[in-house]
Scaffold this motif. Structure first.
Motif, PDB file in Angstrom:
ATOM      1  N   ALA A 170      36.575  72.917  50.897  1.00  0.00           N
ATOM      2  CA  ALA A 170      35.688  71.787  50.609  1.00  0.00           C
ATOM      3  C   ALA A 170      34.787  71.513  52.150  1.00  0.00           C
ATOM      4  O   ALA A 170      35.531  71.539  53.016  1.00  0.00           O
ATOM      5  N   THR A 206      41.516  73.267  53.334  1.00  0.00           N
ATOM      6  CA  THR A 206      40.490  72.987  52.112  1.00  0.00           C
ATOM      7  C   THR A 206      39.435  74.043  52.468  1.00  0.00           C
ATOM      8  O   THR A 206      39.125  74.440  53.514  1.00  0.00           O
ATOM      9  N   PRO A 246      39.748  68.253  46.904  1.00  0.00           N
ATOM     10  CA  PRO A 246      39.380  69.814  46.157  1.00  0.00           C
ATOM     11  C   PRO A 246      39.496  70.988  46.934  1.00  0.00           C
ATOM     12  O   PRO A 246      39.508  70.901  48.075  1.00  0.00           O
ATOM     13  N   ASP A 247      39.656  72.010  46.344  1.00  0.00           N
ATOM     14  CA  ASP A 247      39.514  73.294  46.834  1.00  0.00           C
ATOM     15  C   ASP A 247      40.981  73.526  47.834  1.00  0.00           C
ATOM     16  O   ASP A 247      40.396  74.199  48.915  1.00  0.00           O
TER      17      ASP A 247
END
Length: 152
Positions: free
Chosen positions: A80, A78, A48-49
Motif C-alpha cells: 500500500a 505492505t 491493506p496488501d
C-alpha cells in the motif's frame, strides 16, 4: 552476540507511531501502548496488501543519544502507498544492516538483545533500526533485529 551484515531493499510499512526516547520513564508505556493498539484495535487487520504478515517494531529518526527523541512505529510491510486517519505509511531505507537473530521469551530476549547491541561498537547510522517478529510465540519467539549501518 553474533550477527551478519545484510543489504536490504527499501521496504514500505504501514502502522501506527509515537515519539519517545530511551531516557523517558514512560517509554515502555508508550511502546507497549502502540503494540496493544496495533493488535487489539484492529489496526494490524486493517493494513491493506501486507506482504508477509510479520509485525515490525521500527525505531527511526534519532541521533543515538539516549536522551534524543525518536519515532517508534509498530507496523507491517505492505504494498500500500496511501495512509489514512488510522494508518501511517513510511519507508525503511535500503542499505546495510547488522542482522541479529534472537530467540526466547518475546519481551525478555528482545530487551536483553538491545542492551547488548547498545554496548557494541557498530558503525550505526541511527536513521532506522527495526525488529521483525517471525511468529507470535510469546515464550519461544524468533525475532530478527536489524541495525542500520553506515556505508563501507
Amino acid at each position: 552476540m553474533d550477527y551478519e551484515i545484510v543489504t536490504l531493499q527499501e521496504k514500505t510499512v504501514a502502522g501506527i507511531s509515537a515519539r519517545t526516547n530511551n531516557g523517558d520513564p514512560q517509554m515502555s508505556v508508550v511502546i507497549g501502548g502502540l503494540w496493544r493498539s496495533f493488535f487489539e484495535e484492529g489496526i494490524y487487520q486493517s493494513i491493506p496488501d501486507k506482504t508477509d504478515g510479520k509485525a515490525l517494531g521500527i525505531y527511526m529518526d534519532y541521533a543515538g543519544n539516549e536522551k534524543d527523541d525518536y519515532t517508534i512505529m509498530v507496523a507491517s510491510e505492505t504494498k500500500a502507498k496511501e495512509q489514512n486517519d488510522q494508518i501511517t505509511v513510511r519507508k525503511i531505507p535500503a542499505g546495510r544492516y547488522a542482522k541479529f537473530i534472537v530467540r526466547g521469551d518475546m519481551h525478555q530476549a528482545v530487551a536483553a538483545a538491545w542492551k547488548e547491541i547498545w554496548s557494541m561498537d557498530l558503525p550505526r547510522t541511527f536513521v532506522c533500526d527495526f525488529e521483525e517478529y517471525q511468529d507470535d510465540k510469546m515464550e519461544d519467539a524468533e525475532i530478527h533485529i536489524y541495525i542500520g549501518l553506515k556505508a563501507e
